[in-house]
Design a protein around this motif. Structure first.
Motif, short mmCIF file in Angstrom:
data_model
loop_
_atom_site.label_atom_id
_atom_site.label_comp_id
_atom_site.label_asym_id
_atom_site.label_seq_id
_atom_site.Cartn_x
_atom_site.Cartn_y
_atom_site.Cartn_z
N UNK A 72 30.40 -14.12 -36.05
CA UNK A 72 29.14 -13.85 -36.75
C UNK A 72 29.19 -12.47 -37.43
N UNK A 73 29.79 -11.50 -36.74
CA UNK A 73 29.91 -10.15 -37.31
C UNK A 73 30.72 -10.20 -38.61
N UNK A 74 31.73 -11.09 -38.65
CA UNK A 74 32.58 -11.23 -39.83
C UNK A 74 31.94 -12.11 -40.91
N UNK A 75 30.76 -12.67 -40.62
CA UNK A 75 30.10 -13.54 -41.59
C UNK A 75 30.60 -14.97 -41.58
N UNK A 76 31.36 -15.35 -40.54
CA UNK A 76 31.85 -16.73 -40.41
C UNK A 76 30.77 -17.53 -39.70
N UNK A 77 30.18 -18.48 -40.40
CA UNK A 77 29.11 -19.28 -39.80
C UNK A 77 29.66 -20.64 -39.38
N UNK A 78 30.41 -20.67 -38.30
CA UNK A 78 31.00 -21.91 -37.80
C UNK A 78 30.12 -22.44 -36.67
N UNK A 79 29.57 -23.65 -36.81
CA UNK A 79 28.78 -24.21 -35.71
C UNK A 79 29.63 -24.24 -34.43
N UNK A 80 29.05 -23.78 -33.32
CA UNK A 80 29.82 -23.62 -32.09
C UNK A 80 29.20 -24.38 -30.93
#
Length: 124
Positions: A72-80
């Protein structure tokens, strides 16, 4: 025409999970990559292609929740979707609050996983 299946990446230090879960995911119509650590996943080329992430909560080194926060800090919005063998009732609400789609307790059913994947991959 090549059919592409959404890539689901699994990060779990348990070898039996890394061996069995990709087979199940392929049966459910997904592509799957498995990693033994958060660090291994972060260094892989799967990061940018992953449409859903299945993360173990407790792992040596970077934990699943720590990886989720780093992404999230890196801006990666991967559903987890988190999976855990820890029987701690406080874990699930905390992870959902932090943005997880679901937290499944091991052993979970194929149906529970499929339902979580369907939720994770819903278009916004």
């Amino acid at each position: 025409m090549k059919v592409t299946h959404p890539l689901v990446s699994i990060v779990d230090d348990d070898e039996s999970v890394r061996e069995s879960l990709p087979d199940l995911l392929k049966e459910l119509g997904f592509s799957a990559d498995a990693f033994s650590s958060a660090e291994e996943f972060l260094a892989s080329d799967s990061l940018g292609r992953t449409r859903c992430l299945i993360l173990d909560v407790a792992m040596p080194g970077m934990t699943g929740p720590e990886l989720h926060i780093e992404l999230m800090r890196r801006g990666e919005k991967i559903p987890t979707i988190f999976i855990t063998a820890l029987k701690d009732d406080a874990v699930r609400p905390r992870l959902i609050e932090q943005g997880a789609v679901e937290c499944l307790f091991k052993p979970f059913t194929d149906d529970a996983l499929q339902e979580a994947l369907n939720s994770a991959l819903q278009p916004d």
